[in-house]
Design a protein around this motif. Sequence first.
Motif, PDB file in Angstrom:
ATOM      1  N   GLY A  26      76.212  19.721  99.352  1.00 28.66           N
ATOM      2  CA  GLY A  26      76.470  20.346  98.197  1.00 28.66           C
ATOM      3  C   GLY A  26      77.216  20.309  97.480  1.00 28.66           C
ATOM      4  N   ALA A  27      77.817  21.031  96.188  1.00 27.50           N
ATOM      5  CA  ALA A  27      78.875  20.712  95.581  1.00 27.50           C
ATOM      6  C   ALA A  27      79.462  21.977  95.328  1.00 27.50           C
ATOM      7  CB  ALA A  27      78.416  20.501  93.854  1.00 27.50           C
ATOM      8  N   CYS A  28      80.669  21.931  95.148  1.00 29.44           N
ATOM      9  CA  CYS A  28      81.598  23.406  95.339  1.00 29.44           C
ATOM     10  C   CYS A  28      81.239  23.836  93.738  1.00 29.44           C
ATOM     11  CB  CYS A  28      83.100  23.177  95.141  1.00 29.44           C
ATOM     12  SG  CYS A  28      83.535  22.457  96.818  1.00 29.44           S
ATOM     13  N   PRO A  29      81.441  25.169  93.429  1.00 33.71           N
ATOM     14  CA  PRO A  29      81.217  25.850  92.462  1.00 33.71           C
ATOM     15  C   PRO A  29      82.481  25.378  91.363  1.00 33.71           C
ATOM     16  CG  PRO A  29      81.132  27.522  93.911  1.00 33.71           C
ATOM     17  CD  PRO A  29      81.255  26.207  94.862  1.00 33.71           C
ATOM     18  N   PRO A  30      82.374  25.333  90.286  1.00 39.29           N
ATOM     19  CA  PRO A  30      83.448  25.112  89.445  1.00 39.29           C
ATOM     20  C   PRO A  30      84.589  26.070  89.605  1.00 39.29           C
ATOM     21  CG  PRO A  30      81.615  24.757  88.087  1.00 39.29           C
ATOM     22  CD  PRO A  30      81.250  25.459  89.474  1.00 39.29           C
ATOM     23  N   GLU A  31      86.006  25.836  89.390  1.00 38.13           N
ATOM     24  CA  GLU A  31      86.898  26.946  89.348  1.00 38.13           C
ATOM     25  C   GLU A  31      86.727  27.771  88.102  1.00 38.13           C
ATOM     26  OE1 GLU A  31      89.904  27.551  91.043  1.00 38.13           O
ATOM     27  OE2 GLU A  31      89.345  26.030  92.494  1.00 38.13           O
ATOM     28  N   ASP A  32      87.028  29.059  88.194  1.00 37.76           N
ATOM     29  CA  ASP A  32      86.722  30.090  87.371  1.00 37.76           C
ATOM     30  C   ASP A  32      85.386  30.358  86.833  1.00 37.76           C
ATOM     31  OD1 ASP A  32      89.482  30.539  87.419  1.00 37.76           O
ATOM     32  OD2 ASP A  32      90.021  29.092  86.086  1.00 37.76           O
ATOM     33  N   VAL A  33      84.237  30.048  87.641  1.00 41.31           N
ATOM     34  CA  VAL A  33      83.190  30.217  87.181  1.00 41.31           C
ATOM     35  C   VAL A  33      82.709  31.798  87.270  1.00 41.31           C
ATOM     36  CG1 VAL A  33      81.874  29.940  89.280  1.00 41.31           C
ATOM     37  CG2 VAL A  33      80.761  29.062  87.252  1.00 41.31           C
ATOM     38  N   GLY A  34      83.624  32.692  88.077  1.00 41.96           N
ATOM     39  CA  GLY A  34      83.008  33.921  87.950  1.00 41.96           C
ATOM     40  C   GLY A  34      82.454  34.582  89.147  1.00 41.96           C
ATOM     41  N   GLY A  35      82.826  33.777  90.480  1.00 41.00           N
ATOM     42  CA  GLY A  35      82.511  34.209  91.683  1.00 41.00           C
ATOM     43  C   GLY A  35      80.888  33.976  91.812  1.00 41.00           C
ATOM     44  N   PHE A  36      80.146  34.918  92.755  1.00 38.46           N
ATOM     45  CA  PHE A  36      78.738  34.476  92.915  1.00 38.46           C
ATOM     46  C   PHE A  36      77.817  34.793  91.945  1.00 38.46           C
ATOM     47  CE2 PHE A  36      80.108  35.448  97.546  1.00 38.46           C
ATOM     48  CZ  PHE A  36      79.927  34.017  98.221  1.00 38.46           C
ATOM     49  N   PRO A  37      78.313  35.857  91.235  1.00 32.31           N
ATOM     50  CA  PRO A  37      77.274  36.078  90.023  1.00 32.31           C
ATOM     51  C   PRO A  37      77.485  35.297  88.790  1.00 32.31           C
ATOM     52  CG  PRO A  37      78.394  38.099  90.582  1.00 32.31           C
ATOM     53  CD  PRO A  37      78.969  37.038  91.356  1.00 32.31           C
ATOM     54  N   GLY A  38      78.566  34.711  88.752  1.00 30.80           N
ATOM     55  CA  GLY A  38      78.919  33.811  87.649  1.00 30.80           C
ATOM     56  C   GLY A  38      78.485  32.435  88.102  1.00 30.80           C
ATOM     57  N   TYR A  39      78.306  32.038  89.207  1.00 31.42           N
ATOM     58  CA  TYR A  39      77.959  30.858  89.640  1.00 31.42           C
ATOM     59  C   TYR A  39      76.419  30.707  89.636  1.00 31.42           C
ATOM     60  CZ  TYR A  39      77.191  26.568  92.568  1.00 31.42           C
ATOM     61  OH  TYR A  39      77.031  25.303  92.799  1.00 31.42           O
ATOM     62  N   ASP A  40      75.775  31.873  89.867  1.00 34.65           N
ATOM     63  CA  ASP A  40      74.405  31.859  90.023  1.00 34.65           C
ATOM     64  C   ASP A  40      73.792  31.781  87.909  1.00 34.65           C
ATOM     65  OD1 ASP A  40      73.594  32.075  92.418  1.00 34.65           O
ATOM     66  OD2 ASP A  40      73.411  34.272  92.262  1.00 34.65           O
ATOM     67  N   ASP A  41      74.691  32.518  87.407  1.00 37.59           N
ATOM     68  CA  ASP A  41      74.392  32.386  85.911  1.00 37.59           C
ATOM     69  C   ASP A  41      74.492  30.979  85.327  1.00 37.59           C
ATOM     70  OD1 ASP A  41      73.832  35.009  85.770  1.00 37.59           O
ATOM     71  OD2 ASP A  41      75.863  35.653  85.161  1.00 37.59           O
ATOM     72  N   PHE A  42      75.734  30.495  85.956  1.00 40.09           N
ATOM     73  CA  PHE A  42      75.982  29.084  85.599  1.00 40.09           C
ATOM     74  C   PHE A  42      75.004  27.893  85.870  1.00 40.09           C
ATOM     75  CE2 PHE A  42      78.095  24.840  87.016  1.00 40.09           C
ATOM     76  CZ  PHE A  42      78.385  24.443  85.862  1.00 40.09           C
ATOM     77  N   LEU A  43      74.374  28.095  87.223  1.00 41.19           N
ATOM     78  CA  LEU A  43      73.290  27.134  87.599  1.00 41.19           C
ATOM     79  C   LEU A  43      72.283  27.359  86.843  1.00 41.19           C
ATOM     80  CD1 LEU A  43      73.785  27.627  91.320  1.00 41.19           C
ATOM     81  CD2 LEU A  43      74.422  25.385  89.772  1.00 41.19           C
ATOM     82  N   GLU A  44      71.765  28.810  86.555  1.00 45.62           N
ATOM     83  CA  GLU A  44      70.570  28.825  85.605  1.00 45.62           C
ATOM     84  C   GLU A  44      70.866  28.332  84.336  1.00 45.62           C
ATOM     85  OE1 GLU A  44      68.450  32.811  84.014  1.00 45.62           O
ATOM     86  OE2 GLU A  44      69.504  33.168  85.855  1.00 45.62           O
ATOM     87  N   ALA A  45      71.867  28.472  83.743  1.00 46.80           N
ATOM     88  CA  ALA A  45      72.247  27.925  82.218  1.00 46.80           C
ATOM     89  C   ALA A  45      72.033  26.271  82.280  1.00 46.80           C
ATOM     90  CB  ALA A  45      73.303  28.678  81.615  1.00 46.80           C
ATOM     91  N   MET A  46      72.807  25.810  83.509  1.00 51.22           N
ATOM     92  CA  MET A  46      72.818  24.068  83.269  1.00 51.22           C
ATOM     93  C   MET A  46      71.509  23.755  83.643  1.00 51.22           C
ATOM     94  SD  MET A  46      75.960  23.461  82.604  1.00 51.22           S
ATOM     95  CE  MET A  46      76.438  21.819  83.449  1.00 51.22           C
ATOM     96  N   ALA A  47      70.462  24.407  84.427  1.00 55.09           N
ATOM     97  CA  ALA A  47      69.262  23.842  84.970  1.00 55.09           C
ATOM     98  C   ALA A  47      68.291  23.975  83.702  1.00 55.09           C
ATOM     99  CB  ALA A  47      68.666  24.590  85.948  1.00 55.09           C
ATOM    100  N   ASN A  48      68.485  24.764  82.522  1.00 55.54           N
ATOM    101  CA  ASN A  48      67.366  25.005  81.684  1.00 55.54           C
ATOM    102  C   ASN A  48      68.066  24.618  80.346  1.00 55.54           C
ATOM    103  OD1 ASN A  48      65.615  25.786  79.728  1.00 55.54           O
ATOM    104  ND2 ASN A  48      65.656  27.895  80.620  1.00 55.54           N
ATOM    105  N   PRO A  49      67.803  23.484  79.852  1.00 56.75           N
ATOM    106  CA  PRO A  49      68.288  23.044  78.556  1.00 56.75           C
ATOM    107  C   PRO A  49      67.968  23.968  77.337  1.00 56.75           C
ATOM    108  CG  PRO A  49      67.178  21.157  79.633  1.00 56.75           C
ATOM    109  CD  PRO A  49      66.878  22.396  80.199  1.00 56.75           C
TER     110      PRO A  49
END
Length: 100
Positions: A26-49
């Motif tokens: 697995g990949a590391c979350p990007p810096e400054d993504v916003g912790g666990f909640p921010g990373y979940d939001d980031f993954l959701e947004a990146m996976a869905n165009p």
Amino acid sequence: HHVIKVEKIDDAMPGADYPRLVRAIGACPPEDVGGFPGYDDFLEAMANPKHEEHDRMLEWYGGKFDPEEAQIGRILDNFERLAKKWAPRPRKPKAALKRL
């Protein structure tokens, strides 16, 4: 958050650099993504165009993001840097104690 699992401690192999990477998942979350909640939001947004934040996250990150890709090259570069930092260095000989 990273998990490092020590599976076995053996004698050092002659000529091998340490620390050594055995496996990465697995990949590391990007810096400054916003912790666990921010990373979940980031993954959701990146996976869905069609996600309203997809384009903004794509631009913020600088391209596509694969959460399964461990970026082995980057990890190995960091290990090499640590190996150089931790390499044994020649010690200065101790001065002999003088007797009075």
